[in-house]
Scaffold this motif. Structure first.
Motif, PDB file in Angstrom:
ATOM      1  N   ARG A   1       0.834  -1.208   0.000  1.00  0.00           N
ATOM      2  CA  ARG A   1       0.000   0.000   0.000  1.00  0.00           C
ATOM      3  C   ARG A   1       0.865   1.252   0.000  1.00  0.00           C
ATOM      4  O   ARG A   1       1.770   1.383   0.791  1.00  0.00           O
ATOM      5  CB  ARG A   1      -0.922  -0.002   1.205  1.00  0.00           C
ATOM      6  N   THR A   2       0.535   2.145  -0.906  1.00  0.00           N
ATOM      7  CA  THR A   2       1.206   3.432  -1.008  1.00  0.00           C
ATOM      8  C   THR A   2       0.159   4.512  -0.834  1.00  0.00           C
ATOM      9  O   THR A   2      -0.831   4.534  -1.553  1.00  0.00           O
ATOM     10  CB  THR A   2       1.880   3.582  -2.389  1.00  0.00           C
ATOM     11  N   ILE A   3       0.381   5.397   0.137  1.00  0.00           N
ATOM     12  CA  ILE A   3      -0.579   6.463   0.425  1.00  0.00           C
ATOM     13  C   ILE A   3      -0.060   7.782  -0.128  1.00  0.00           C
ATOM     14  O   ILE A   3       1.071   8.172   0.129  1.00  0.00           O
ATOM     15  CB  ILE A   3      -0.834   6.594   1.937  1.00  0.00           C
ATOM     16  N   THR A   4      -0.914   8.447  -0.918  1.00  0.00           N
ATOM     17  CA  THR A   4      -0.620   9.787  -1.422  1.00  0.00           C
ATOM     18  C   THR A   4      -1.684  10.713  -0.868  1.00  0.00           C
ATOM     19  O   THR A   4      -2.868  10.505  -1.114  1.00  0.00           O
ATOM     20  CB  THR A   4      -0.671   9.809  -2.966  1.00  0.00           C
ATOM     21  N   ASP A   5      -1.263  11.720  -0.080  1.00  0.00           N
ATOM     22  CA  ASP A   5      -2.284  12.616   0.479  1.00  0.00           C
ATOM     23  C   ASP A   5      -2.029  14.093   0.228  1.00  0.00           C
ATOM     24  O   ASP A   5      -2.910  14.909   0.479  1.00  0.00           O
ATOM     25  CB  ASP A   5      -2.503  12.361   1.967  1.00  0.00           C
ATOM     26  N   ASN A   6      -0.871  14.491  -0.269  1.00  0.00           N
ATOM     27  CA  ASN A   6      -0.596  15.909  -0.542  1.00  0.00           C
ATOM     28  C   ASN A   6      -1.046  16.804   0.615  1.00  0.00           C
ATOM     29  O   ASN A   6      -1.560  17.901   0.409  1.00  0.00           O
ATOM     30  CB  ASN A   6      -1.278  16.367  -1.829  1.00  0.00           C
TER      31      ASN A   6
ATOM     32  N   GLY B   1      -8.166  14.482   1.094  1.00  0.00           N
ATOM     33  CA  GLY B   1      -8.326  13.472   0.050  1.00  0.00           C
ATOM     34  C   GLY B   1      -7.069  12.632  -0.034  1.00  0.00           C
ATOM     35  O   GLY B   1      -5.962  13.160  -0.098  1.00  0.00           O
ATOM     36  N   ARG B   2      -7.241  11.317  -0.010  1.00  0.00           N
ATOM     37  CA  ARG B   2      -6.101  10.409  -0.072  1.00  0.00           C
ATOM     38  C   ARG B   2      -6.313   9.385  -1.168  1.00  0.00           C
ATOM     39  O   ARG B   2      -7.424   8.920  -1.392  1.00  0.00           O
ATOM     40  CB  ARG B   2      -5.918   9.689   1.258  1.00  0.00           C
ATOM     41  N   ALA B   3      -5.224   9.020  -1.810  1.00  0.00           N
ATOM     42  CA  ALA B   3      -5.224   7.881  -2.734  1.00  0.00           C
ATOM     43  C   ALA B   3      -4.371   6.805  -2.086  1.00  0.00           C
ATOM     44  O   ALA B   3      -3.254   7.071  -1.648  1.00  0.00           O
ATOM     45  CB  ALA B   3      -4.639   8.285  -4.083  1.00  0.00           C
ATOM     46  N   VAL B   4      -4.907   5.603  -1.986  1.00  0.00           N
ATOM     47  CA  VAL B   4      -4.169   4.497  -1.387  1.00  0.00           C
ATOM     48  C   VAL B   4      -4.091   3.371  -2.410  1.00  0.00           C
ATOM     49  O   VAL B   4      -5.083   2.707  -2.704  1.00  0.00           O
ATOM     50  CB  VAL B   4      -4.841   4.005  -0.087  1.00  0.00           C
ATOM     51  N   MET B   5      -2.902   3.209  -2.951  1.00  0.00           N
ATOM     52  CA  MET B   5      -2.705   2.137  -3.923  1.00  0.00           C
ATOM     53  C   MET B   5      -2.556   0.823  -3.166  1.00  0.00           C
ATOM     54  O   MET B   5      -1.845   0.745  -2.173  1.00  0.00           O
ATOM     55  CB  MET B   5      -1.466   2.407  -4.771  1.00  0.00           C
ATOM     56  N   GLY B   6      -3.247  -0.213  -3.653  1.00  0.00           N
ATOM     57  CA  GLY B   6      -3.134  -1.532  -3.053  1.00  0.00           C
ATOM     58  C   GLY B   6      -4.264  -1.901  -2.111  1.00  0.00           C
ATOM     59  O   GLY B   6      -4.193  -2.921  -1.438  1.00  0.00           O
ATOM     60  N   ILE B   7      -5.335  -1.092  -2.040  1.00  0.00           N
ATOM     61  CA  ILE B   7      -6.421  -1.401  -1.099  1.00  0.00           C
ATOM     62  C   ILE B   7      -7.532  -2.240  -1.712  1.00  0.00           C
ATOM     63  O   ILE B   7      -8.483  -2.582  -1.036  1.00  0.00           O
ATOM     64  CB  ILE B   7      -7.037  -0.124  -0.475  1.00  0.00           C
ATOM     65  N   VAL B   8      -7.423  -2.579  -2.993  1.00  0.00           N
ATOM     66  CA  VAL B   8      -8.520  -3.307  -3.633  1.00  0.00           C
ATOM     67  C   VAL B   8      -8.267  -4.818  -3.714  1.00  0.00           C
ATOM     68  O   VAL B   8      -9.028  -5.531  -4.354  1.00  0.00           O
ATOM     69  CB  VAL B   8      -8.833  -2.759  -5.039  1.00  0.00           C
ATOM     70  N   ASP B   9      -7.242  -5.308  -3.063  1.00  0.00           N
ATOM     71  CA  ASP B   9      -6.930  -6.736  -3.137  1.00  0.00           C
ATOM     72  C   ASP B   9      -8.138  -7.612  -2.826  1.00  0.00           C
ATOM     73  O   ASP B   9      -8.410  -8.584  -3.526  1.00  0.00           O
ATOM     74  CB  ASP B   9      -5.796  -7.093  -2.171  1.00  0.00           C
TER      75      ASP B   9
END
Length: 194
Positions: free
Chosen positions: A6-11, A110-118
């Motif tokens: 999981r990679t979190i992008t929140d700026n 607002g956050r994007a979390v890559m890897g949460i749809v497993d």
């Protein structure tokens, strides 16, 4: 089933930069990962809402000048009283009085979390419909963003996000890089894959 990290992008620094005075410094760095939103209501104490609690940022109440300052730092408010910060996923909602003046702002992280749809990967790959429900702050929009990215970037589908409030793809003319899809500010929110 694949296991993604999981990679979190929140700026988050961009959101904190629009706050007046020293309000950003009043949110401790170790608390920022749990920050959900900041509420600035005229004549009330500024408030930070976290996943499991809230905290007043100071005893002095929010002034008209502070609301005006924040408003000048944002993209334009639309007819739905929402604005954003270009190239981020943050959403800002305005409350107005009967004269149309902003009397309250809610700045939602607002956050994007890559890897949460497993857990949903098989369903996503099948192309079947999916209904996301839950109270605010549970991650429905975050999950929708990641689903769009997986469909576009990993499964090679053509994905277009139609989002009237810029809630899914972020504010501005260029969709946030974590989306992986085309975005249009038009009729109704959602996305379709072909």
């Amino acid at each position: 089933m694949t296991t993604e990290s999981r990679t979190i992008t929140d700026n988050l620094e961009e959101l904190l930069a629009v706050l007046p005075g020293d309000l950003a410094q009043r949110i401790a760095p170790d608390e920022r990962a749990d920050l959900v939103e900041i509420v600035l209501d005229l004549g009330r104490r500024p408030e930070a809402r976290f996943v499991d609690r809230f905290a007043y940022l100071r005893e002095e109440v929010v002034t008209r000048e502070e609301l005006d300052f924040v408003e000048t730092q944002l993209g334009a408010f639309g007819g739905d009283n929402r604005a954003g910060i270009p190239a981020t996923l943050h959403r800002i909602s305005a409350m107005r009085n009967r004269r149309g003046e902003v009397v309250g702002l809610t700045l939602r992280v607002g956050r994007a979390v890559m890897g949460i749809v497993d857990i949903l990967r098989d369903l996503i790959e099948s192309g079947q419909s999916l209904l996301l429900m839950g109270r605010p702050g549970l991650g429905k929009t975050m999950l929708l963003r990641e689903m769009a990215r997986v469909l576009a970037d990993e499964l090679g589908k053509r994905v277009v996000i139609v989002d009237t409030s810029n809630e899914i793809a972020g504010d501005g003319d260029v969709p946030h890089p974590a989306i992986g899809a085309r975005a249009a500010d038009a009729g109704r929110a959602g996305f379709a894959a072909a």
